[in-house]
Design a protein around this motif. Structure first.
Motif, PDB file in Angstrom:
ATOM      1  N   LYS A  58      30.533  20.148   2.236  1.00  0.00           N
ATOM      2  CA  LYS A  58      30.582  19.170   3.324  1.00  0.00           C
ATOM      3  C   LYS A  58      29.952  17.841   2.907  1.00  0.00           C
ATOM      4  O   LYS A  58      30.443  16.765   3.278  1.00  0.00           O
ATOM      5  CB  LYS A  58      29.876  19.728   4.560  1.00  0.00           C
ATOM      6  N   LEU A  59      28.863  17.917   2.134  1.00  0.00           N
ATOM      7  CA  LEU A  59      28.229  16.688   1.666  1.00  0.00           C
ATOM      8  C   LEU A  59      29.163  15.900   0.750  1.00  0.00           C
ATOM      9  O   LEU A  59      29.241  14.674   0.824  1.00  0.00           O
ATOM     10  CB  LEU A  59      26.935  17.024   0.915  1.00  0.00           C
ATOM     11  N   GLU A  60      29.882  16.622  -0.116  1.00  0.00           N
ATOM     12  CA  GLU A  60      30.761  15.957  -1.076  1.00  0.00           C
ATOM     13  C   GLU A  60      31.955  15.289  -0.414  1.00  0.00           C
ATOM     14  O   GLU A  60      32.438  14.262  -0.886  1.00  0.00           O
ATOM     15  CB  GLU A  60      31.231  16.961  -2.131  1.00  0.00           C
ATOM     16  N   VAL A  61      32.455  15.875   0.665  1.00  0.00           N
ATOM     17  CA  VAL A  61      33.615  15.276   1.342  1.00  0.00           C
ATOM     18  C   VAL A  61      33.198  14.393   2.511  1.00  0.00           C
ATOM     19  O   VAL A  61      34.036  13.841   3.209  1.00  0.00           O
ATOM     20  CB  VAL A  61      34.595  16.376   1.839  1.00  0.00           C
ATOM     21  N   GLY A  62      31.884  14.247   2.711  1.00  0.00           N
ATOM     22  CA  GLY A  62      31.376  13.344   3.739  1.00  0.00           C
ATOM     23  C   GLY A  62      31.531  13.837   5.155  1.00  0.00           C
ATOM     24  O   GLY A  62      31.636  13.040   6.084  1.00  0.00           O
TER      25      GLY A  62
ATOM     26  N   ASN B 219      27.372  14.073   9.058  1.00  0.00           N
ATOM     27  CA  ASN B 219      26.885  12.766   9.484  1.00  0.00           C
ATOM     28  C   ASN B 219      25.365  12.761   9.508  1.00  0.00           C
ATOM     29  O   ASN B 219      24.735  13.742   9.917  1.00  0.00           O
ATOM     30  CB  ASN B 219      27.436  12.409  10.869  1.00  0.00           C
ATOM     31  N   LEU B 220      24.782  11.657   9.073  1.00  0.00           N
ATOM     32  CA  LEU B 220      23.326  11.539   9.038  1.00  0.00           C
ATOM     33  C   LEU B 220      22.808  11.057  10.387  1.00  0.00           C
ATOM     34  O   LEU B 220      23.329  10.092  10.958  1.00  0.00           O
ATOM     35  CB  LEU B 220      22.902  10.565   7.939  1.00  0.00           C
ATOM     36  N   ASP B 221      21.786  11.733  10.892  1.00  0.00           N
ATOM     37  CA  ASP B 221      21.129  11.341  12.145  1.00  0.00           C
ATOM     38  C   ASP B 221      19.864  10.559  11.776  1.00  0.00           C
ATOM     39  O   ASP B 221      18.773  11.121  11.653  1.00  0.00           O
ATOM     40  CB  ASP B 221      20.784  12.590  12.964  1.00  0.00           C
ATOM     41  N   VAL B 222      20.031   9.264  11.565  1.00  0.00           N
ATOM     42  CA  VAL B 222      18.929   8.434  11.073  1.00  0.00           C
ATOM     43  C   VAL B 222      17.978   8.090  12.219  1.00  0.00           C
ATOM     44  O   VAL B 222      18.376   7.528  13.240  1.00  0.00           O
ATOM     45  CB  VAL B 222      19.476   7.137  10.430  1.00  0.00           C
ATOM     46  N   THR B 223      16.704   8.456  12.017  1.00  0.00           N
ATOM     47  CA  THR B 223      15.664   8.173  13.010  1.00  0.00           C
ATOM     48  C   THR B 223      14.398   7.711  12.295  1.00  0.00           C
ATOM     49  O   THR B 223      14.292   7.788  11.070  1.00  0.00           O
ATOM     50  CB  THR B 223      15.334   9.422  13.853  1.00  0.00           C
ATOM     51  N   LYS B 224      13.448   7.278  13.071  1.00  0.00           N
ATOM     52  CA  LYS B 224      12.139   6.877  12.542  1.00  0.00           C
ATOM     53  C   LYS B 224      11.209   8.094  12.561  1.00  0.00           C
ATOM     54  O   LYS B 224      11.068   8.756  13.588  1.00  0.00           O
ATOM     55  CB  LYS B 224      11.566   5.748  13.394  1.00  0.00           C
ATOM     56  N   PHE B 225      10.588   8.398  11.409  1.00  0.00           N
ATOM     57  CA  PHE B 225       9.663   9.539  11.366  1.00  0.00           C
ATOM     58  C   PHE B 225       8.600   9.310  10.300  1.00  0.00           C
ATOM     59  O   PHE B 225       8.731   8.428   9.432  1.00  0.00           O
ATOM     60  CB  PHE B 225      10.402  10.847  11.118  1.00  0.00           C
ATOM     61  N   ASP B 226       7.560  10.143  10.358  1.00  0.00           N
ATOM     62  CA  ASP B 226       6.437  10.047   9.425  1.00  0.00           C
ATOM     63  C   ASP B 226       6.698  10.960   8.232  1.00  0.00           C
ATOM     64  O   ASP B 226       6.718  12.187   8.370  1.00  0.00           O
ATOM     65  CB  ASP B 226       5.149  10.452  10.154  1.00  0.00           C
ATOM     66  N   ILE B 227       6.877  10.387   7.055  1.00  0.00           N
ATOM     67  CA  ILE B 227       7.177  11.174   5.860  1.00  0.00           C
ATOM     68  C   ILE B 227       5.981  12.029   5.445  1.00  0.00           C
ATOM     69  O   ILE B 227       6.145  13.119   4.877  1.00  0.00           O
ATOM     70  CB  ILE B 227       7.635  10.253   4.699  1.00  0.00           C
ATOM     71  N   VAL B 228       4.767  11.572   5.750  1.00  0.00           N
ATOM     72  CA  VAL B 228       3.567  12.366   5.427  1.00  0.00           C
ATOM     73  C   VAL B 228       3.584  13.681   6.200  1.00  0.00           C
ATOM     74  O   VAL B 228       3.284  14.761   5.650  1.00  0.00           O
ATOM     75  CB  VAL B 228       2.278  11.572   5.750  1.00  0.00           C
TER      76      VAL B 228
ATOM     77  N   ALA C 103      -4.465   8.753   5.796  1.00  0.00           N
ATOM     78  CA  ALA C 103      -5.047   8.763   7.146  1.00  0.00           C
ATOM     79  C   ALA C 103      -4.069   8.228   8.183  1.00  0.00           C
ATOM     80  O   ALA C 103      -4.103   8.639   9.344  1.00  0.00           O
ATOM     81  CB  ALA C 103      -6.332   7.925   7.167  1.00  0.00           C
ATOM     82  N   LYS C 104      -3.161   7.337   7.763  1.00  0.00           N
ATOM     83  CA  LYS C 104      -2.203   6.746   8.695  1.00  0.00           C
ATOM     84  C   LYS C 104      -0.790   7.241   8.378  1.00  0.00           C
ATOM     85  O   LYS C 104      -0.472   7.540   7.227  1.00  0.00           O
ATOM     86  CB  LYS C 104      -2.248   5.219   8.602  1.00  0.00           C
ATOM     87  N   PRO C 105       0.052   7.306   9.387  1.00  0.00           N
ATOM     88  CA  PRO C 105       1.453   7.703   9.144  1.00  0.00           C
ATOM     89  C   PRO C 105       2.172   6.670   8.279  1.00  0.00           C
ATOM     90  O   PRO C 105       1.845   5.480   8.311  1.00  0.00           O
ATOM     91  CB  PRO C 105       2.067   7.750  10.548  1.00  0.00           C
ATOM     92  N   ILE C 106       3.152   7.148   7.514  1.00  0.00           N
ATOM     93  CA  ILE C 106       4.034   6.251   6.753  1.00  0.00           C
ATOM     94  C   ILE C 106       5.430   6.428   7.335  1.00  0.00           C
ATOM     95  O   ILE C 106       6.092   7.458   7.110  1.00  0.00           O
ATOM     96  CB  ILE C 106       4.012   6.588   5.245  1.00  0.00           C
ATOM     97  N   TRP C 107       5.873   5.433   8.096  1.00  0.00           N
ATOM     98  CA  TRP C 107       7.114   5.546   8.838  1.00  0.00           C
ATOM     99  C   TRP C 107       8.314   5.139   7.974  1.00  0.00           C
ATOM    100  O   TRP C 107       8.278   4.107   7.308  1.00  0.00           O
ATOM    101  CB  TRP C 107       7.072   4.677  10.097  1.00  0.00           C
ATOM    102  N   VAL C 108       9.340   5.971   8.017  1.00  0.00           N
ATOM    103  CA  VAL C 108      10.567   5.688   7.265  1.00  0.00           C
ATOM    104  C   VAL C 108      11.777   5.876   8.187  1.00  0.00           C
ATOM    105  O   VAL C 108      11.666   6.508   9.258  1.00  0.00           O
ATOM    106  CB  VAL C 108      10.705   6.606   6.027  1.00  0.00           C
ATOM    107  N   MET C 109      12.921   5.345   7.749  1.00  0.00           N
ATOM    108  CA  MET C 109      14.177   5.501   8.491  1.00  0.00           C
ATOM    109  C   MET C 109      15.128   6.364   7.665  1.00  0.00           C
ATOM    110  O   MET C 109      15.567   5.971   6.586  1.00  0.00           O
ATOM    111  CB  MET C 109      14.815   4.131   8.756  1.00  0.00           C
ATOM    112  N   ALA C 110      15.429   7.578   8.168  1.00  0.00           N
ATOM    113  CA  ALA C 110      16.334   8.494   7.462  1.00  0.00           C
ATOM    114  C   ALA C 110      16.637   9.658   8.390  1.00  0.00           C
ATOM    115  O   ALA C 110      16.183   9.710   9.539  1.00  0.00           O
ATOM    116  CB  ALA C 110      15.704   8.984   6.160  1.00  0.00           C
ATOM    117  N   ASP C 111      17.425  10.599   7.896  1.00  0.00           N
ATOM    118  CA  ASP C 111      17.696  11.835   8.629  1.00  0.00           C
ATOM    119  C   ASP C 111      16.540  12.786   8.326  1.00  0.00           C
ATOM    120  O   ASP C 111      16.413  13.317   7.219  1.00  0.00           O
ATOM    121  CB  ASP C 111      19.032  12.436   8.164  1.00  0.00           C
ATOM    122  N   GLN C 112      15.682  13.012   9.315  1.00  0.00           N
ATOM    123  CA  GLN C 112      14.457  13.777   9.088  1.00  0.00           C
ATOM    124  C   GLN C 112      14.735  15.193   8.582  1.00  0.00           C
ATOM    125  O   GLN C 112      14.090  15.679   7.651  1.00  0.00           O
ATOM    126  CB  GLN C 112      13.623  13.849  10.373  1.00  0.00           C
ATOM    127  N   GLU C 113      15.708  15.868   9.189  1.00  0.00           N
ATOM    128  CA  GLU C 113      16.026  17.238   8.788  1.00  0.00           C
ATOM    129  C   GLU C 113      16.498  17.297   7.337  1.00  0.00           C
ATOM    130  O   GLU C 113      16.092  18.176   6.564  1.00  0.00           O
ATOM    131  CB  GLU C 113      17.103  17.809   9.719  1.00  0.00           C
TER     132      GLU C 113
END
Length: 347
Positions: free
Chosen positions: A183-187, A190-199, A227-237
């Motif tokens: 499924k990844l290879e044929v696209g 779909n990515l569910d892009v959200t804001k989350f803490d990578i730490v 000590a502080k969150p590092i926020w990123v934009m991506a599909d968390q799962e």
């Protein structure tokens, strides 16, 4: 016996006939309409005759070449409809030569690519067959043993059924990973892009595999206290799956009493880089370029004894590239390995 002329001879024969007829017609007109042999008249006649002959031969040559070049274009169009079917026909030999050479280069490259794909397909099918038949034969062996009489012994029955269940779980694991990478290879995913803490995501993975690491006395740790969150934009799962696969690999190939260390750094103004480093056995240089191929294993026997589908790194690569990010590998035999990938910072 009927003479068979080459097409070029026929062309020369017809052109000669046309020039001769034109010459005779010109002489006839000159005889009837020109009374005196004046030098200027002769010169004028010569110029007219030369120009007319030139245009006649030029027309014949272009017509001759066009018909044969058109045949080449038609033949090429059958092989490459998208590039040549609507392309104007050229009668310039230099241009035609360039186009034919380009077509030959493109076809050679296409054939070489198809050969590589065919070799990859054969290798892939062989790997799939090997990965599936190992747990299948294991399950079959335990079930046949039970059917042959071992079922009467409750202890053996329970033990063999539990082992058969592990084989089924391995099959399910492989099939799920195959389904995901397809499924990844044929696209299709779909990515569910959200804001989350990578730490927090990394810490969740550490908590999940703390016991697995403890079995080999491997310490899971951050390179610093965050000590502080590092926020990123991506599909968390999906990113959690990337971290999971990389951490599990570091445990699988790590040495007893070693460490798996995760670091998160600013790479640019808009990017962070996540580094997962171990002090395990390391990877030889010639194997690094193939690490992300499906079912490719550096240590064929050891990796299979540790389990896994052989698709983990391939899935990691597709997920990261699906985010339009980069993944990197650095490794040294006897020192360890570092896998790193970039993520977009959240604003």
């Amino acid at each position: 016996m009927q003479l068979k002329f080459k097409k070029s001879y026929k062309f020369a024969l017809k052109s000669s006939v046309y020039v001769t007829l034109f010459f005779l017609a010109t002489i006839f007109l000159y005889h009837y309409f020109v009374q005196s042999l004046n030098l200027l008249v002769v010169l004028a006649f010569s110029v007219v005759f030369y120009a007319a002959t030139f245009f006649l031969i030029q027309f014949r040559v272009e017509h001759f070449i066009y018909k044969r070049v058109k045949k080449i274009y038609d033949d090429v169009s059958l092989l490459e409809t998208t590039s040549y079917v609507n392309q104007p026909v050229t009668t310039d030999m230099a241009t035609l030569t360039k186009e034919v050479k380009k077509f030959a280069r493109d076809k050679k490259l296409e054939i070489e690519t198809l050969k590589i794909r065919e070799e990859y397909r054969k290798e892939f099918l062989g790997n799939v067959s090997h990965e599936l038949k190992t747990p299948l034969f294991t399950i079959q062996g335990y079930l046949l043993t039970l059917l042959d009489g071992a079922m009467e012994d409750k202890n053996i029955r329970k033990k063999y059924l539990e082992r058969a269940e592990k084989g089924v779980e391995r099959l399910i694991y492989i099939v799920k990973d195959l389904d995901m990478i397809t499924k990844l290879e044929v696209g299709e995913i779909n990515l569910d892009v959200t804001k989350f803490d990578i730490v927090e995501v990394v810490q969740n993975v550490f908590d999940l595999f703390e016991m697995k690491a403890a079995n080999k006395n491997i310490t899971l740790t951050f390179d610093n206290k965050y000590a502080k969150p590092i926020w990123v934009m991506a599909d968390q799962e999906k990113i959690q799956q990337v971290v999971t696969n990389l951490v599990v690999n570091s445990i699988k190939y790590g040495k007893k009493g070693g460490t798996t260390e995760v670091g998160i750094e600013d790479l640019t103004k808009n990017k962070v880089i996540v580094r997962i480093t171990d002090n395990g056995e390391g990877i030889e240089k010639q194997n690094i370029s193939r690490l992300f191929e499906r079912f490719y294993r550096v240590d064929k026997s050891g990796a299979r004894s540790e389990g896994g589908s052989g698709l983990g790194l391939a899935i990691v690569k597709h997920i990261i590239e699906g985010h339009d990010e980069k993944i990197y590998v650095e490794s040294q035999i006897g020192v360890g390995s570092e896998f790193s990938f970039t993520l977009e910072k959240a604003k």
